[in-house]
Structures are given as C-alpha cells and as structure tokens.
Write a protein that holds these residues in place. Structure first.
Motif, PDB file in Angstrom:
ATOM      1  N   ARG A 198       0.861  -1.184   0.000  1.00  8.29           N
ATOM      2  CA  ARG A 198       0.000   0.000   0.000  1.00  8.29           C
ATOM      3  C   ARG A 198       0.903   1.242   0.000  1.00  8.29           C
ATOM      4  N   ALA A 199       1.656   1.415   1.133  1.00  7.56           N
ATOM      5  CA  ALA A 199       2.476   2.617   1.280  1.00  7.56           C
ATOM      6  C   ALA A 199       3.547   2.684   0.185  1.00  7.56           C
ATOM      7  N   LYS A 212       4.089   6.447  -6.450  1.00  8.22           N
ATOM      8  CA  LYS A 212       3.219   7.345  -7.222  1.00  8.22           C
ATOM      9  C   LYS A 212       3.456   8.802  -6.825  1.00  8.22           C
ATOM     10  N   LEU A 213       3.576   9.047  -5.519  1.00 12.09           N
ATOM     11  CA  LEU A 213       3.802  10.415  -5.038  1.00 12.09           C
ATOM     12  C   LEU A 213       5.128  10.954  -5.590  1.00 12.09           C
ATOM     13  N   GLU A 234      -2.219  14.309  -2.007  1.00 13.66           N
ATOM     14  CA  GLU A 234      -2.612  14.397  -0.596  1.00 13.66           C
ATOM     15  C   GLU A 234      -3.101  13.028  -0.095  1.00 13.66           C
ATOM     16  N   VAL A 235      -3.863  12.337  -0.940  1.00 16.71           N
ATOM     17  CA  VAL A 235      -4.343  11.002  -0.562  1.00 16.71           C
ATOM     18  C   VAL A 235      -3.153  10.043  -0.405  1.00 16.71           C
ATOM     19  N   ILE A 287       0.540   6.895   3.225  1.00 20.44           N
ATOM     20  CA  ILE A 287       1.902   6.686   3.753  1.00 20.44           C
ATOM     21  C   ILE A 287       1.927   7.001   5.255  1.00 20.44           C
ATOM     22  N   ALA A 288       1.264   8.087   5.649  1.00 28.22           N
ATOM     23  CA  ALA A 288       1.259   8.471   7.064  1.00 28.22           C
ATOM     24  C   ALA A 288       0.556   7.417   7.914  1.00 28.22           C
ATOM     25  N   ARG A 289      -0.538   6.854   7.379  1.00 24.67           N
ATOM     26  CA  ARG A 289      -1.254   5.817   8.138  1.00 24.67           C
ATOM     27  C   ARG A 289      -0.351   4.608   8.359  1.00 24.67           C
TER      28      ARG A 289
END
Ligand code: FAD
Length: 383
Positions: free
Chosen positions: A318-319, A325-326, A372-373, A378-380
């Motif tokens: 996921r991250a 992508k980011l 932002e998503v 990543i933060a989660r």
C-alpha cells in the motif's frame, strides 16, 4: 550501460524485451500522430485496437486465460515506454489494465468466458473503470450510484464522471451501492456499451491527455443480468482499492515516461540553443538543472522498481505504491516544468512537444489518488 542497468536491479529478459517492444510500438505507431490528436482530441482508436490485439489491455491476465501473463515489473516498464510517446494512449491502457486486473482476480469460470477471455484477446478494445462520481472522488465510499436486485438480475441508476477511455469503451466496470446488502455495501458490475438506459454523457474538455476519451456515464434503470456482478456483493470497494494500489505503480511509470521524454527534449535543446555565444548547456545553471532532474528521475525509478518487484514477490503493498506514485508524479511535474523553462519562449508554443508534456503531466498528481491522498496512505502506514 542502459538506463535500466544503472538502476542496479536485476531486470528479467521478458520484462526488458516487453519494454523494447513498447518503445518500438510507441515510436512507430503512437508518436507520429500524437500532436495532431492532442489538437483535435481524436481518440486513438487504431492504436488502442492494435495494442488490444497484442494483449496490452489486460496484460497481467494469466496465459491459461488467454492473456500474456506479464509480471508487475514488465507491466510498469511497458507503461513507462508507452508514456514517452503518447501519454493519452498510455492512460487509456492503464485504466483498461486496472479493470482487467479486477476481472482476472474476481471472475468465476463463467464470467471469465464472458468478460476476461474476450478482454485478454482484445475483443473489447480498452476497458473502462468507473468509480468516480460528481460528488465522490477521493471519498470513493460516498458514491451514490445504486444497484437494486430485480427478478432477472440488477437495475443500475446513477452518474459517473471522469471515466478514462469511456468514449470508445465496450465494457465498463461500474461500482454501485447495494442497499439490500447494507448501508455501506458496494458492488462491482460489468456493463456492456449499448445496454438500454446506459448512455455516454459529456466528453470532458481537458487541459491535457486530450485524446483519452474521458467522459461522464449515465445509468437510468439499466437492467443487467445476475452474472454481471463481479466478486461478492458488498466487496466492491475492497476490490477497487486493492486493484488501485498496484495501478498506482503504473501511474508512477507513466509519470516517469512523460518526464523522461521531457528530459530528452530539454537536454537536446540545451545542447543546440545558443545564447551569449555558447550553448545553453555551457551555463552552470543549465548543467545543475539537468543533474538535479536526472537524480530525481532515478530516485523515482528506484521507488517504482521496488514497488513493482514487491508486487511480483506477492507482498501486498500500500504505502510503497503510494510512495512510488507520489515521488514519480511530483518529480514529473518538477522535471517537465524545468525542461520547459530551458526552452524559453519556445517552450510556451504549441509547436514544441514540451508544451503538450507540460499539460499532460499535471493530472498525474490528481488521478488514482491525489498527492494528498498518497501522503495520507503513507502516514497511516507510519503511524
Ligand atoms: C483526466 C482524469 C481521468 C480520470 N480517470 C478516471 C477513471 O478512469 N475512473 C475513475 O473512476 N476516476 C477517474 N478519474 C477521477 C480521479 O480519480 C479523481 O479526480 C481523483 O480521485 C480526485 O477526486 P476529485 O476530483 O473528486 O477531487 P476531491 O476528492 O474533491 O479533492 C479535491 C482536493 O481536496 C483534497 N482532499 C480530498 N480529500 C482529502 C483529505 N482527506 N485530506 C487532504 N486533502 C484531501 C484532494 O487532494 C484535492 O486536492 C479521473 C480524473 C481525471 C482528471
């Protein structure tokens, strides 16, 4: 040494050959008409049909289901190669592969015969993936399109927006609420073009990717059979989100492809253009811009290669997909902007390819989850 070898990753021969094949296809079939299609917004039907016949619209479909069974790494490299030549064709291919991956993962044997096998053989052309609505983008759980059970199957009502390739697609994967299954239940439905009550809405007039046939879809009591439900009723959002994570690696690849092409154009222009009695490449500022762009592009490549390799190892990422992508989409924006700046006034003219790349690049930070998503994902993971 090729650019791929410089990454220090072992790249299997089949992935390398697929990339070479896509580079050739892009140069011969996509690049020649790309500027004209950008101007006229004409859908690249001929190129998409040719790619579909090569199995490129559902590349990860296993061989036993008539697909080419391409690895995640091979897929990412193929997308990067295609993006260098025409980002509109590339994004239609990515959207189709997102839908194709869901069919390959979720179809029953009967559904495989109806949907996956023809898709893998290219009989549907490019598939469309229809999740977003006028009132629900990042907040996909808030969609309003609804599927109600009928005696013969399902009835769909609602509107979808921003659907890539929709102007020419023959098969759509449509996500809709199923109130009978609970307040939060969402299902995934295969809907064929031409089904009564299903109509194409406005084709979006976009700043970039102008020939990717992005359109609205309207469903007005569309009757579809029982077997149109793909996966378990109520599991649709999970199905969509678990397919979107790998597809973010493809958008990373598309971003890198656009930026690589911009980099080539900027480098070549800097070598040729004279100012103050020397080529632009003679100024330290130009050399530093190119050095920074190359370094940032290699960073993005490495994150993309890591994410694709982890997917091939069966690691549910996921991250890592969000980081790829980011990094790639933000790098793409910066590199294309810097290369346009090197072109001076010419970079602002439609006669120069860099102008189209600048417009095409912008949406990489918006679709398949905004920057932002991605940061939120990543933060989660960190916290
Ligand atoms: C060219 C194009 C092609 C597309 N193709 C497809 C397709 O084929 N299929 C499909 O289903 N969809 C498609 N989309 C839709 C795309 O995925 C959405 O546009 C995207 O997910 C953003 O949703 P939104 O536009 O509704 O923006 P919003 O969700 O309204 O966001 C607006 C702004 O608010 C920010 N924001 C929202 N929520 C948060 C939060 N929780 N924290 C911080 N900031 C937040 C966003 O980052 C953004 O900056 C496409 C879009 C475009 C432009």
């Amino acid at each position: 040494m090729t650019q791929l070898d410089r990454m220090g990753f072992p790249i299997p021969d089949d992935a390398r050959e697929l990339r070479e094949m896509m580079l050739r296809f892009g140069a011969e079939e996509c690049a020649p008409g790309a500027a004209e299609r950008d101007r006229t917004h004409a859908f690249p039907a001929k190129q998409i049909d040719a790619l579909a016949r090569l199995g490129a619209m559902a590349m990860k479909t296993p061989e036993e289901d008539f697909g080419p069974g391409v690895s995640n790494l091979g897929y990412a490299l193929a997308i990067e190669a295609l993006a260098r030549h025409d980002a509109s064709i590339c994004v239609v291919t990515v959207a189709s592969n997102l839908a194709g991956a869901i069919l390959a993962q979720q179809c029953t044997s009967e559904q495989k015969r109806r949907y996956l096998h023809p898709a893998a053989k290219g009989e549907f052309g490019a598939l469309s993936f229809a999740l977003t609505e006028p009132g629900a983008g990042s907040d996909a759980a808030n969609i309003k399109t609804t599927a109600r059970r009928t005696a013969a199957g399902w009835s769909l009502t609602g509107t979808k927006q921003w659907i890539t390739g929709a102007s020419n697609a023959k098969l759509f994967l449509v996500f809709a609420r199923i109130p009978d299954e609970g307040d939060r239940a969402i299902g995934c439905f295969a809907v064929e073009a031409g089904t009564p009550g299903f109509s194409l809405g406005r084709i979006e007039d976009k700043m970039g990717l102008t020939s990717s046939g992005t359109a609205m879809l309207h469903f007005d009591g569309v009757e579809i059979p029982e077997h149109a439900l793909i996966g378990a009723p109520g599991a649709g959002l999970k199905v969509a989100l678990s397919a979107i994570a790998p597809s973010r690696v493809a958008i990373a690849a598309e971003s890198i492809g656009i930026a690589e092409r911009a980099f080539e154009l900027g480098r070549d222009y800097a070598r040729e253009r004279q100012a103050f009695g020397q080529p632009l490449a003679g100024f330290q500022n130009t050399r530093f811009i190119l050095a920074d762009a190359r370094t940032q592009l290699d960073q993005a490549w490495l994150l993309m290669l890591r994410a694709a390799t982890m997917l091939d190892q069966g690691v549910p990422i996921r991250a890592e997909a969000s980081m790829a992508k980011l990094a790639a989409s933000e790098t793409c924006g910066r590199v294309v902007d810097a290369m346009l700046q090197l072109h001076g006034g010419n970079g602002y003219a439609r006669d120069y390819e860099i102008e189209r790349l600048y417009r095409d690049a912008r949406v990489m930070r918006i679709f398949e989850g905004t920057s932002e998503v991605q940061r939120d994902v990543i933060a989660r993971d960190i916290l």
